[in-house]
Design a protein around this motif. Structure first.
Motif, mmCIF file in Angstrom:
data_model
loop_
_atom_site.group_PDB
_atom_site.id
_atom_site.type_symbol
_atom_site.label_atom_id
_atom_site.label_comp_id
_atom_site.label_asym_id
_atom_site.label_seq_id
_atom_site.Cartn_x
_atom_site.Cartn_y
_atom_site.Cartn_z
ATOM 1 N N ASN A 234 0.813 -1.219 0.000
ATOM 2 C CA ASN A 234 0.000 0.000 0.000
ATOM 3 C C ASN A 234 0.843 1.264 0.000
ATOM 4 O O ASN A 234 0.315 2.352 0.210
ATOM 5 C CB ASN A 234 -0.910 0.028 1.237
ATOM 6 N N GLY A 235 2.161 1.153 -0.232
ATOM 7 C CA GLY A 235 3.008 2.323 -0.085
ATOM 8 C C GLY A 235 3.715 2.739 -1.348
ATOM 9 O O GLY A 235 3.661 2.072 -2.395
ATOM 10 N N PRO A 236 4.420 3.866 -1.276
ATOM 11 C CA PRO A 236 5.107 4.415 -2.439
ATOM 12 C C PRO A 236 6.090 3.469 -3.121
ATOM 13 O O PRO A 236 6.199 3.523 -4.355
ATOM 14 C CB PRO A 236 5.816 5.655 -1.865
ATOM 15 N N PRO A 237 6.844 2.586 -2.412
ATOM 16 C CA PRO A 237 7.814 1.758 -3.151
ATOM 17 C C PRO A 237 7.181 0.919 -4.263
ATOM 18 O O PRO A 237 7.680 0.900 -5.393
ATOM 19 C CB PRO A 237 8.432 0.880 -2.056
ATOM 20 N N SER A 238 6.080 0.228 -3.965
ATOM 21 C CA SER A 238 5.444 -0.578 -5.014
ATOM 22 C C SER A 238 4.708 0.303 -6.013
ATOM 23 O O SER A 238 4.658 0.005 -7.210
ATOM 24 C CB SER A 238 4.505 -1.617 -4.393
ATOM 25 N N HIS A 239 4.136 1.417 -5.540
ATOM 26 C CA HIS A 239 3.478 2.336 -6.465
ATOM 27 C C HIS A 239 4.480 2.891 -7.481
ATOM 28 O O HIS A 239 4.213 2.920 -8.686
ATOM 29 C CB HIS A 239 2.859 3.512 -5.704
ATOM 30 N N ARG A 240 5.638 3.329 -6.976
ATOM 31 C CA ARG A 240 6.635 3.934 -7.855
ATOM 32 C C ARG A 240 7.201 2.923 -8.847
ATOM 33 O O ARG A 240 7.506 3.272 -10.006
ATOM 34 C CB ARG A 240 7.777 4.522 -7.028
ATOM 35 N N LEU A 241 7.349 1.676 -8.402
ATOM 36 C CA LEU A 241 7.859 0.643 -9.302
ATOM 37 C C LEU A 241 6.952 0.500 -10.521
ATOM 38 O O LEU A 241 7.424 0.401 -11.660
ATOM 39 C CB LEU A 241 7.959 -0.687 -8.553
ATOM 40 N N LEU A 242 5.643 0.481 -10.282
ATOM 41 C CA LEU A 242 4.711 0.353 -11.398
ATOM 42 C C LEU A 242 4.581 1.664 -12.180
ATOM 43 O O LEU A 242 4.463 1.643 -13.413
ATOM 44 C CB LEU A 242 3.346 -0.097 -10.884
ATOM 45 N N GLN A 243 4.620 2.780 -11.503
ATOM 46 C CA GLN A 243 4.538 4.063 -12.209
ATOM 47 C C GLN A 243 5.705 4.245 -13.179
ATOM 48 O O GLN A 243 5.551 4.871 -14.232
ATOM 49 C CB GLN A 243 4.518 5.224 -11.200
ATOM 50 N N ALA A 244 6.870 3.675 -12.822
ATOM 51 C CA ALA A 244 8.048 3.809 -13.694
ATOM 52 C C ALA A 244 7.834 3.162 -15.055
ATOM 53 O O ALA A 244 8.515 3.511 -16.029
ATOM 54 C CB ALA A 244 9.268 3.194 -13.006
ATOM 55 N N LEU A 245 6.888 2.228 -15.149
ATOM 56 C CA LEU A 245 6.576 1.572 -16.426
ATOM 57 C C LEU A 245 5.589 2.377 -17.263
ATOM 58 O O LEU A 245 5.263 1.978 -18.375
ATOM 59 C CB LEU A 245 6.019 0.169 -16.177
ATOM 60 N N ARG A 246 5.077 3.476 -16.716
ATOM 61 C CA ARG A 246 4.139 4.380 -17.403
ATOM 62 C C ARG A 246 2.868 3.669 -17.889
ATOM 63 O O ARG A 246 2.499 3.760 -19.065
ATOM 64 C CB ARG A 246 4.837 5.084 -18.570
ATOM 65 N N PRO A 247 2.192 2.930 -17.005
ATOM 66 C CA PRO A 247 0.957 2.252 -17.433
ATOM 67 C C PRO A 247 -0.118 3.251 -17.805
ATOM 68 O O PRO A 247 -0.153 4.373 -17.284
ATOM 69 C CB PRO A 247 0.571 1.446 -16.183
ATOM 70 N N ARG A 248 -0.998 2.833 -18.687
ATOM 71 C CA ARG A 248 -2.101 3.709 -19.082
ATOM 72 C C ARG A 248 -3.089 3.904 -17.932
ATOM 73 O O ARG A 248 -3.698 4.959 -17.805
ATOM 74 C CB ARG A 248 -2.800 3.118 -20.310
ATOM 75 N N ARG A 249 -3.226 2.859 -17.096
ATOM 76 C CA ARG A 249 -4.037 2.968 -15.875
ATOM 77 C C ARG A 249 -3.293 2.264 -14.755
ATOM 78 O O ARG A 249 -2.630 1.239 -14.989
ATOM 79 C CB ARG A 249 -5.415 2.315 -16.045
ATOM 80 N N LEU A 250 -3.416 2.786 -13.528
ATOM 81 C CA LEU A 250 -2.782 2.173 -12.369
ATOM 82 C C LEU A 250 -3.813 1.997 -11.277
ATOM 83 O O LEU A 250 -4.481 2.959 -10.875
ATOM 84 C CB LEU A 250 -1.629 3.048 -11.865
ATOM 85 N N PHE A 251 -3.968 0.759 -10.802
ATOM 86 C CA PHE A 251 -4.819 0.459 -9.658
ATOM 87 C C PHE A 251 -3.913 0.322 -8.441
ATOM 88 O O PHE A 251 -3.000 -0.522 -8.432
ATOM 89 C CB PHE A 251 -5.573 -0.857 -9.848
ATOM 90 N N ALA A 252 -4.151 1.132 -7.420
ATOM 91 C CA ALA A 252 -3.335 1.072 -6.212
ATOM 92 C C ALA A 252 -4.101 1.693 -5.053
ATOM 93 O O ALA A 252 -5.015 2.506 -5.252
ATOM 94 C CB ALA A 252 -2.011 1.809 -6.412
#
Length: 326
Positions: free
Chosen positions: A96-114
């Motif tokens: 639920n925190g920034p480390p996993s969020h940032r890991l996925l954001q770095a891939l530039r997904p079109r949508r992010l569920f978090a």
């Protein structure tokens, strides 16, 4: 929920799910994975998880491809070996925190569920509730994004291969940390009582737990044929659990595997309560738990006081109350 349009050059949209954790975590997340499969029926569903979980990942029937990803402990991987265009949807089932969020954001997904978190205010996700059961948490999370999910959808198909010890009571003394390991001497006392009743008892252990398995086998006077150390391949472990009379363990992966196969089980909890990680309600599974005034450290180096309050007699009584495994 409908599948997004695929990225240019790809025949199918791609959904990347991050859950780079252990066996128990994977099995607790099966309802969420199956909900995603239904929510995105055309998409390629890619799960970022440890390579050694390939067997149980395939058994869920929900995942198209495993992307090997892991880190020591329960940490977030440093990077993901993602190829091609960004994911059409990225789903953070890891934390639920920034480390996993940032890991996925770095891939530039079109949508992010978090989940929502103050450290990533740009993500509009649901709130995290610390006391929520793990299965319920991830189903509620997906429902926030319009994907219906059923936390009871836990079962795995019966393994095709026969059990190496059909009808045995399986004892698994190990866990991810010493805090969740009931003493070997108590497992041995339970094993001795069961064998006096004419029941077959076998002991299993994960990778790196050979010494623990050997100590229990020696104290319980189990033959080599009833000792399964070194971390069984998943197919063999799954067959053993599915064909067992019962499974006795701490709060660890094999307890979740027993639930996945509907095998009667007794799970010993401490320091984390069964309200967060325990089996679903019903007669087939018993959770033993004696909380104290404060919750201990699940990653501690000694058996937790809550776990030590459980006695061999109490465990035997719980095993006696289990139904037969068909």
């Amino acid at each position: 929920m409908t599948d997004p349009a695929p990225a240019p050059g790809h025949p199918r949209p791609r959904v990347l799910v991050l859950r780079a954790l252990g066996l128990g975590d994977l099995l607790a997340g099966v309802p969420a994975l199956r909900a995603l499969r239904r929510g995105f029926p055309v998409a390629e569903l890619v799960l970022a998880a440890p390579a050694e979980l390939a067997g149980p990942v395939a058994a869920t029937g929900a995942v198209d491809r495993l992307l090997p990803a892991s880190a020591p402990g329960r940490a977030v991987p440093a990077a993901l070996d993602w190829d091609g265009p960004p994911p059409d949807v990225a789903v953070d089932l890891h934390g639920n925190g920034p480390p996993s969020h940032r890991l996925l954001q770095a891939l530039r997904p079109r949508r992010l569920f978090a989940f929502a978190h103050p450290g990533t205010p740009e993500i509009e996700g649901p709130p995290w509730w610390a006391e929520e059961h793990e299965r319920d948490r991830w189903c509620r999370f997906l429902e926030f994004y319009g994907i219906p999910a059923d936390p009871t959808e836990l079962r795995l198909p019966r393994p095709p291969q026969p059990s190496p010890a059909p009808g045995a009571v399986v004892l698994h003394p190990g866990a991810g940390a010493p805090a969740r390991c009931w003493p070997v001497e108590r497992y041995a006392a339970v094993a001795a009582a069961l064998r006096e009743r004419g029941l077959r008892v076998v002991v299993t252990g994960g990778p790196g737990e050979d010494d623990l398995v050997a100590r229990l086998a020696k104290q319980a006077r189990l033959p080599d044929t009833d000792t399964f150390g070194g971390g069984l391949p998943f197919a063999r472990l799954s067959a053993l659990v599915a064909g067992a009379r019962a499974v006795l363990s701490g709060d660890t992966g094999i307890a979740h595997l027993a639930v996945a196969h509907g095998t009667p089980s007794v799970t010993l909890f401490g320091p984390v309560p069964p309200s967060r990680w325990g089996p679903p309600p019903g007669a087939r599974h018993r959770a033993l738990w004696h909380p104290g005034p404060e919750e201990g450290d699940p990653h501690g180096t000694r058996p937790d006081p809550a776990l030590l309050r459980i006695t061999p007699d109490e465990v035997l009584h719980a095993l006696d109350r289990l139904p037969a495994n068909p």
